[in-house]
Write an enzyme that holds these catalytic residues in place. Structure first.
Site, PDB file in Angstrom:
ATOM      1  N   ALA A  15       0.833  -1.208   0.000  1.00 42.80           N
ATOM      2  CA  ALA A  15       0.000   0.000   0.000  1.00 42.80           C
ATOM      3  C   ALA A  15       0.862   1.249   0.000  1.00 42.80           C
ATOM      4  CB  ALA A  15      -0.933  -0.012   1.215  1.00 42.80           C
ATOM      5  N   ARG A  37      11.565   0.268   9.020  1.00 41.26           N
ATOM      6  CA  ARG A  37      12.557  -0.219   9.983  1.00 41.26           C
ATOM      7  C   ARG A  37      13.451  -1.279   9.347  1.00 41.26           C
ATOM      8  NH1 ARG A  37       8.369   0.653  13.887  1.00 41.26           N
ATOM      9  NH2 ARG A  37       9.116   2.100  15.492  1.00 41.26           N
ATOM     10  N   ARG A  38      12.842  -2.194   8.639  1.00 44.45           N
ATOM     11  CA  ARG A  38      13.589  -3.326   8.076  1.00 44.45           C
ATOM     12  C   ARG A  38      14.601  -2.878   7.032  1.00 44.45           C
ATOM     13  NH1 ARG A  38      10.734  -8.383   4.858  1.00 44.45           N
ATOM     14  NH2 ARG A  38      12.649  -9.478   4.270  1.00 44.45           N
ATOM     15  N   CYS A 149     -10.202  -2.217   0.675  1.00 42.04           N
ATOM     16  CA  CYS A 149     -10.368  -2.519  -0.751  1.00 42.04           C
ATOM     17  C   CYS A 149     -11.653  -3.296  -1.028  1.00 42.04           C
ATOM     18  CB  CYS A 149      -9.146  -3.264  -1.278  1.00 42.04           C
ATOM     19  SG  CYS A 149      -8.695  -4.760  -0.371  1.00 42.04           S
ATOM     20  N   SER A 181      -1.993  -9.719  -3.475  1.00 42.77           N
ATOM     21  CA  SER A 181      -1.402  -8.514  -2.898  1.00 42.77           C
ATOM     22  C   SER A 181      -2.260  -7.916  -1.799  1.00 42.77           C
ATOM     23  CB  SER A 181      -1.145  -7.465  -3.986  1.00 42.77           C
ATOM     24  OG  SER A 181      -2.351  -7.113  -4.644  1.00 42.77           O
ATOM     25  N   ASN A 313      -7.092  -3.559  -6.327  1.00 39.82           N
ATOM     26  CA  ASN A 313      -7.127  -3.407  -4.873  1.00 39.82           C
ATOM     27  C   ASN A 313      -6.084  -2.432  -4.332  1.00 39.82           C
ATOM     28  OD1 ASN A 313      -5.546  -5.891  -5.757  1.00 39.82           O
ATOM     29  ND2 ASN A 313      -4.731  -5.618  -3.696  1.00 39.82           N
TER      30      ASN A 313
END
Length: 345
Positions: A15, A37-38, A149, A181, A313
């Site tokens: 998103a 963060r990752r 969605c 997704s 979506n």
């Protein structure tokens, strides 16, 4: 045009990445920060390879986020609530893509999300960011809550019929064929390719959370039941709803209801052709676009009305209608940055 700065929180997900893609092509927006963060310290295009050459931004940790004109939150449901006051102070306009502030009724939130809302007094301050329903409220709102969605696909398809009073007071049954997704970026056993490929799996037969949004925003709060089926498409939702017309109403009246509701809407298309391959809405046709296609078929001898809708979506179902609402809020042309017509074939 006076460009506004945008910070996207949770930009490594689908998103957030979709909003980033749209924002980078928008003449009124300057994306200044994207958090993860990752992937903190990594180039954005490491995660979103479609954005190679479009931006040199790197992800930053959310702790280093600085104020911006517009703050877009693309976090997992509930994460915004954990740092609510902090994030509110970082954007003049805050746009939340999660479910945290979609509902206005605390009882509905508790029923479908399994816990009381921690900020029930804040719920009325957020505007449900569906332009076709709440355009005038969006114009002056500084807190916008993006819709789900599946809720978008269902709500926009059914709203004109309930507004016009055409349907019998009977339950409406909705089936949603949903793409992969929609489950988000994080992988799990159910999304493992050998398990998912070629599969059509009922993953929410009853009690889908988006039911709450549909019921709360349809006139009269009707009884609507959603069943969600996961497919192996990457993008798109195909919704079918089963309802019954009141005696004395005809297909002409259905047409009139949709024309009155959506005749001037830039991203709603009524699809009902008598010949050709594309007689009904198809998710493939709207892939990558901000359109929702809506069609219907009346079984004349029974009054059964089958309503069909299709959307992407990640665009009309999430980031696209959010950007459409943001255009309205900022006083820009509603279609700005959203005019991609899709592919064929």
């Amino acid at each position: 045009m006076d460009r506004k700065t945008v910070a996207i929180v949770g930009g490594s997900g689908y998103a957030g990445g979709e909003f980033l893609r749209l924002a980078l092509g928008h003449p009124g927006l300057e994306v200044t920060q994207v958090t993860s963060r990752r992937f903190a310290g990594e180039f954005v295009h490491l995660v979103h390879p479609n954005l190679r050459g479009r931006t040199s931004l790197k992800f930053i940790p959310p702790e280093k986020l600085e104020p911006a004109d517009i703050l877009v939150l693309a976090l997992p449901h509930g994460a915004f609530l954990e740092e609510y006051e902090r994030y509110l102070g970082l954007g003049k306009v805050v746009l939340d893509l999660s479910a945290d502030f979609r509902l206005k009724d605390p009882a509905l939130y508790e029923k479908y999300y399994g816990r009381p809302h921690p900020f029930p007094e804040e719920l009325p301050r957020w505007v449900y960011a569906v332009p076709e329903l709440y355009r005038e409220r969006i114009r002056t709102a500084d807190r916008l809550a993006g819709a789900g969605c599946n809720a978008t696909a269902t709500l926009l398809a059914l709203y004109p019929l309930f507004r016009a009073g055409l349907l019998q007071p009977r339950p409406v049954f909705v089936t949603l064929l949903i793409s992969t997704s929609a489950a988000g970026r994080e992988a799990g056993p159910a999304s493992h390719h050998p398990e998912r490929a070629g599969s059509y799996r009922v993953y929410k037969a009853t009690g889908h959370r988006h039911t709450a949004e549909v019921v709360e925003n349809l006139p009269g709060r009707p009884e609507v039941h959603l069943t969600a089926i996961a497919t192996d498409r990457v993008r798109g939702i195909l919704m079918t709803a089963q309802a019954f017309l009141l005696d004395g109403w005809s297909e002409r009246d259905v047409w009139q209801a949709y024309r009155e509701a959506y005749g001037q809407e830039p991203f709603v298309r009524i699809v009902k052709q008598k010949k050709g391959l594309f007689r009904y809405p198809d998710p493939k046709v709207v892939e990558g676009t901000n359109y929702i296609d809506i069609g219907f078929e009346l079984e004349a001898d029974t009054g059964r009305l089958v309503v069909i809708s299709a959307l992407d979506n990640l665009v009309k179902g999430t980031a696209g209608h959010a950007l459409q609402a943001l255009n309205i809020r900022m006083g820009w042309p509603e279609t700005l940055g959203l005019d991609f017509p899709g592919f064929h074939p």
